[in-house]
Scaffold this motif. Structure first.
Motif, PDB file in Angstrom:
ATOM      1  N   ILE A   1     -28.210  20.990   5.763  1.00  0.00           N
ATOM      2  CA  ILE A   1     -28.244  19.622   6.269  1.00  0.00           C
ATOM      3  C   ILE A   1     -27.062  19.454   7.227  1.00  0.00           C
ATOM      4  O   ILE A   1     -25.910  19.649   6.832  1.00  0.00           O
ATOM      5  CB  ILE A   1     -28.160  18.600   5.120  1.00  0.00           C
ATOM      6  N   ILE A   2     -27.368  19.105   8.475  1.00  0.00           N
ATOM      7  CA  ILE A   2     -26.320  18.880   9.468  1.00  0.00           C
ATOM      8  C   ILE A   2     -26.192  17.381   9.685  1.00  0.00           C
ATOM      9  O   ILE A   2     -27.186  16.687   9.885  1.00  0.00           O
ATOM     10  CB  ILE A   2     -26.634  19.608  10.786  1.00  0.00           C
ATOM     11  N   ARG A   3     -24.949  16.905   9.629  1.00  0.00           N
ATOM     12  CA  ARG A   3     -24.691  15.477   9.777  1.00  0.00           C
ATOM     13  C   ARG A   3     -23.351  15.264  10.465  1.00  0.00           C
ATOM     14  O   ARG A   3     -22.522  16.170  10.530  1.00  0.00           O
ATOM     15  CB  ARG A   3     -24.684  14.783   8.417  1.00  0.00           C
ATOM     16  N   GLN A   4     -23.165  14.037  10.929  1.00  0.00           N
ATOM     17  CA  GLN A   4     -21.872  13.633  11.491  1.00  0.00           C
ATOM     18  C   GLN A   4     -20.814  13.783  10.405  1.00  0.00           C
ATOM     19  O   GLN A   4     -21.052  13.425   9.239  1.00  0.00           O
ATOM     20  CB  GLN A   4     -21.963  12.166  11.909  1.00  0.00           C
ATOM     21  N   ALA A   5     -19.670  14.326  10.766  1.00  0.00           N
ATOM     22  CA  ALA A   5     -18.591  14.448   9.786  1.00  0.00           C
ATOM     23  C   ALA A   5     -18.059  13.062   9.436  1.00  0.00           C
ATOM     24  O   ALA A   5     -18.277  12.083  10.155  1.00  0.00           O
ATOM     25  CB  ALA A   5     -17.470  15.313  10.341  1.00  0.00           C
ATOM     26  N   ARG A   6     -17.371  13.008   8.306  1.00  0.00           N
ATOM     27  CA  ARG A   6     -16.714  11.787   7.857  1.00  0.00           C
ATOM     28  C   ARG A   6     -15.235  12.104   7.631  1.00  0.00           C
ATOM     29  O   ARG A   6     -14.873  13.277   7.431  1.00  0.00           O
ATOM     30  CB  ARG A   6     -17.349  11.305   6.552  1.00  0.00           C
ATOM     31  N   PRO A   7     -14.366  11.116   7.661  1.00  0.00           N
ATOM     32  CA  PRO A   7     -12.938  11.391   7.459  1.00  0.00           C
ATOM     33  C   PRO A   7     -12.658  12.206   6.192  1.00  0.00           C
ATOM     34  O   PRO A   7     -11.784  13.071   6.192  1.00  0.00           O
ATOM     35  CB  PRO A   7     -12.309   9.995   7.371  1.00  0.00           C
ATOM     36  N   GLU A   8     -13.423  11.961   5.155  1.00  0.00           N
ATOM     37  CA  GLU A   8     -13.177  12.682   3.896  1.00  0.00           C
ATOM     38  C   GLU A   8     -13.578  14.163   3.958  1.00  0.00           C
ATOM     39  O   GLU A   8     -13.311  14.923   3.024  1.00  0.00           O
ATOM     40  CB  GLU A   8     -13.862  11.985   2.716  1.00  0.00           C
ATOM     41  N   ASP A   9     -14.185  14.600   5.049  1.00  0.00           N
ATOM     42  CA  ASP A   9     -14.525  16.015   5.235  1.00  0.00           C
ATOM     43  C   ASP A   9     -13.356  16.834   5.768  1.00  0.00           C
ATOM     44  O   ASP A   9     -13.461  18.054   5.929  1.00  0.00           O
ATOM     45  CB  ASP A   9     -15.702  16.159   6.213  1.00  0.00           C
ATOM     46  N   ALA A  10     -12.239  16.180   6.067  1.00  0.00           N
ATOM     47  CA  ALA A  10     -11.124  16.839   6.747  1.00  0.00           C
ATOM     48  C   ALA A  10     -10.622  18.089   6.039  1.00  0.00           C
ATOM     49  O   ALA A  10     -10.351  19.102   6.687  1.00  0.00           O
ATOM     50  CB  ALA A  10      -9.975  15.847   6.933  1.00  0.00           C
ATOM     51  N   GLU A  11     -10.495  18.049   4.713  1.00  0.00           N
ATOM     52  CA  GLU A  11      -9.951  19.206   4.000  1.00  0.00           C
ATOM     53  C   GLU A  11     -10.843  20.436   4.110  1.00  0.00           C
ATOM     54  O   GLU A  11     -10.358  21.562   4.091  1.00  0.00           O
ATOM     55  CB  GLU A  11      -9.694  18.861   2.532  1.00  0.00           C
TER      56      GLU A  11
ATOM     57  N   LEU B   1      -2.331  23.199   9.095  1.00  0.00           N
ATOM     58  CA  LEU B   1      -3.499  22.709   8.361  1.00  0.00           C
ATOM     59  C   LEU B   1      -3.427  21.201   8.158  1.00  0.00           C
ATOM     60  O   LEU B   1      -4.401  20.480   8.408  1.00  0.00           O
ATOM     61  CB  LEU B   1      -3.614  23.432   7.013  1.00  0.00           C
ATOM     62  N   LYS B   2      -2.292  20.703   7.733  1.00  0.00           N
ATOM     63  CA  LYS B   2      -2.148  19.259   7.481  1.00  0.00           C
ATOM     64  C   LYS B   2      -2.348  18.461   8.764  1.00  0.00           C
ATOM     65  O   LYS B   2      -2.992  17.404   8.759  1.00  0.00           O
ATOM     66  CB  LYS B   2      -0.774  18.936   6.863  1.00  0.00           C
ATOM     67  N   LYS B   3      -1.805  18.945   9.877  1.00  0.00           N
ATOM     68  CA  LYS B   3      -1.959  18.237  11.154  1.00  0.00           C
ATOM     69  C   LYS B   3      -3.409  18.254  11.625  1.00  0.00           C
ATOM     70  O   LYS B   3      -3.907  17.240  12.137  1.00  0.00           O
ATOM     71  CB  LYS B   3      -1.053  18.857  12.225  1.00  0.00           C
ATOM     72  N   VAL B   4      -4.100  19.374  11.457  1.00  0.00           N
ATOM     73  CA  VAL B   4      -5.506  19.421  11.859  1.00  0.00           C
ATOM     74  C   VAL B   4      -6.336  18.510  10.957  1.00  0.00           C
ATOM     75  O   VAL B   4      -7.247  17.825  11.427  1.00  0.00           O
ATOM     76  CB  VAL B   4      -6.045  20.869  11.899  1.00  0.00           C
ATOM     77  N   GLU B   5      -6.011  18.454   9.682  1.00  0.00           N
ATOM     78  CA  GLU B   5      -6.695  17.508   8.788  1.00  0.00           C
ATOM     79  C   GLU B   5      -6.507  16.079   9.293  1.00  0.00           C
ATOM     80  O   GLU B   5      -7.464  15.292   9.302  1.00  0.00           O
ATOM     81  CB  GLU B   5      -6.160  17.629   7.360  1.00  0.00           C
ATOM     82  N   GLU B   6      -5.284  15.742   9.733  1.00  0.00           N
ATOM     83  CA  GLU B   6      -5.033  14.406  10.281  1.00  0.00           C
ATOM     84  C   GLU B   6      -5.898  14.160  11.517  1.00  0.00           C
ATOM     85  O   GLU B   6      -6.408  13.053  11.707  1.00  0.00           O
ATOM     86  CB  GLU B   6      -3.554  14.252  10.658  1.00  0.00           C
TER      87      GLU B   6
ATOM     88  N   VAL C   1      -8.831  15.474  12.190  1.00  0.00           N
ATOM     89  CA  VAL C   1     -10.218  15.262  11.765  1.00  0.00           C
ATOM     90  C   VAL C   1     -10.389  13.859  11.210  1.00  0.00           C
ATOM     91  O   VAL C   1     -11.368  13.178  11.516  1.00  0.00           O
ATOM     92  CB  VAL C   1     -10.658  16.329  10.729  1.00  0.00           C
ATOM     93  N   ARG C   2      -9.430  13.384  10.430  1.00  0.00           N
ATOM     94  CA  ARG C   2      -9.516  12.035   9.852  1.00  0.00           C
ATOM     95  C   ARG C   2      -9.390  10.949  10.917  1.00  0.00           C
ATOM     96  O   ARG C   2      -9.911   9.854  10.760  1.00  0.00           O
ATOM     97  CB  ARG C   2      -8.409  11.827   8.814  1.00  0.00           C
ATOM     98  N   GLY C   3      -8.684  11.239  11.988  1.00  0.00           N
ATOM     99  CA  GLY C   3      -8.441  10.258  13.041  1.00  0.00           C
ATOM    100  C   GLY C   3      -9.650  10.076  13.950  1.00  0.00           C
ATOM    101  O   GLY C   3     -10.673  10.740  13.804  1.00  0.00           O
ATOM    102  N   GLU C   4      -9.487   9.170  14.910  1.00  0.00           N
ATOM    103  CA  GLU C   4     -10.602   8.836  15.791  1.00  0.00           C
ATOM    104  C   GLU C   4     -10.373   9.213  17.237  1.00  0.00           C
ATOM    105  O   GLU C   4     -11.271   9.049  18.052  1.00  0.00           O
ATOM    106  CB  GLU C   4     -10.877   7.327  15.709  1.00  0.00           C
ATOM    107  N   HIS C   5      -9.195   9.725  17.590  1.00  0.00           N
ATOM    108  CA  HIS C   5      -8.857   9.810  18.999  1.00  0.00           C
ATOM    109  C   HIS C   5      -8.543  11.208  19.525  1.00  0.00           C
ATOM    110  O   HIS C   5      -7.994  11.322  20.613  1.00  0.00           O
ATOM    111  CB  HIS C   5      -7.665   8.894  19.291  1.00  0.00           C
ATOM    112  N   THR C   6      -8.841  12.266  18.799  1.00  0.00           N
ATOM    113  CA  THR C   6      -8.613  13.611  19.321  1.00  0.00           C
ATOM    114  C   THR C   6      -9.941  14.347  19.407  1.00  0.00           C
ATOM    115  O   THR C   6     -10.944  13.925  18.827  1.00  0.00           O
ATOM    116  CB  THR C   6      -7.644  14.429  18.438  1.00  0.00           C
ATOM    117  N   ARG C   7      -9.918  15.461  20.090  1.00  0.00           N
ATOM    118  CA  ARG C   7     -11.156  16.224  20.251  1.00  0.00           C
ATOM    119  C   ARG C   7     -11.690  16.741  18.919  1.00  0.00           C
ATOM    120  O   ARG C   7     -12.870  17.040  18.814  1.00  0.00           O
ATOM    121  CB  ARG C   7     -10.972  17.362  21.249  1.00  0.00           C
ATOM    122  N   HIS C   8     -10.853  16.858  17.903  1.00  0.00           N
ATOM    123  CA  HIS C   8     -11.318  17.359  16.603  1.00  0.00           C
ATOM    124  C   HIS C   8     -11.551  16.248  15.584  1.00  0.00           C
ATOM    125  O   HIS C   8     -11.683  16.506  14.393  1.00  0.00           O
ATOM    126  CB  HIS C   8     -10.339  18.410  16.069  1.00  0.00           C
ATOM    127  N   SER C   9     -11.638  15.026  16.057  1.00  0.00           N
ATOM    128  CA  SER C   9     -11.935  13.885  15.197  1.00  0.00           C
ATOM    129  C   SER C   9     -13.292  14.048  14.516  1.00  0.00           C
ATOM    130  O   SER C   9     -14.193  14.693  15.064  1.00  0.00           O
ATOM    131  CB  SER C   9     -11.948  12.610  16.046  1.00  0.00           C
TER     132      SER C   9
END
Length: 187
Positions: A4-14, A41-46, A48-56
């Protein structure tokens, strides 16, 4: 196996962050201004959780197998890249780190920043499903160019992308390293 492919959610960061780091390598250190793996790892998780970077999470899609994130796709339009990177540059500057982030796509194309599959799920077609999903997203937006960059030394990946219909359009440089910019037209 049901994927199942879906839009990621902030809680998927880890789950998503290690897959992103696995795919982008040293670029993660540059983008986070960190060297220690745990700090990166912690910064990339941030991110993913955020809304304004290419890895959001807003640009990230997850492939779930048996309820587990088995792979990720990061996809955005090239006309968004400058704003996404400017936000990150400003955040790093506030933390005392001067960085430039090179564009990885042209403004007139969609860009696959990252496709990464968890090693325990590799060889099961998840990567192919993520590429198919990217093509469907681009087609749903009216089609156009879909691009990616691949290290010139990754001959197996280059062969795979050519089999998927991508062709090398030009040389590209990321952090001083040579890449091939590859493009596929999506109707």
């Amino acid at each position: 196996m049901n994927i199942i492919i879906r839009q990621a959610r902030p809680e998927d960061a880890e789950k998503a962050a290690p897959l992103i780091i696995n795919a982008i390598g040293d670029i993660a250190n540059h983008m986070t201004a960190q060297q220690e793996p745990e700090a990166v790892l912690k910064k990339v998780e941030e991110m993913v959780r955020g809304e304004h970077t290419r890895h959001s999470y807003r640009s990230t899609y997850t492939a779930a197998a048996n309820g587990d994130i088995a792979g990720i796709l990061v996809l955005y339009h090239g006309n968004q890249a400058e704003d996404l990177d400017l936000y990150l540059i400003e955040q790093l500057k506030k933390q005392g780190h001067e960085r430039t982030i090179e564009p990885e796509a042209h403004a007139d194309e969609w860009y696959i920043d990252t496709v990464s599959v968890d090693p325990k799920y590799q060889g099961q077609g998840i990567g192919s499903k993520l590429f198919d999903f990217a093509e469907k997203l681009v087609a749903a937006q009216g089609g156009g160019k879909l691009s990616l960059n691949v290290d010139v030394d990754k001959e197996g990946a280059i062969r795979l992308y050519k089999r998927l219909g991508y062709s090398i359009s030009e040389p590209w440089t990321i952090l001083g390293e040579p890449f091939h910019h590859m493009v596929k037209m999506i109707p």
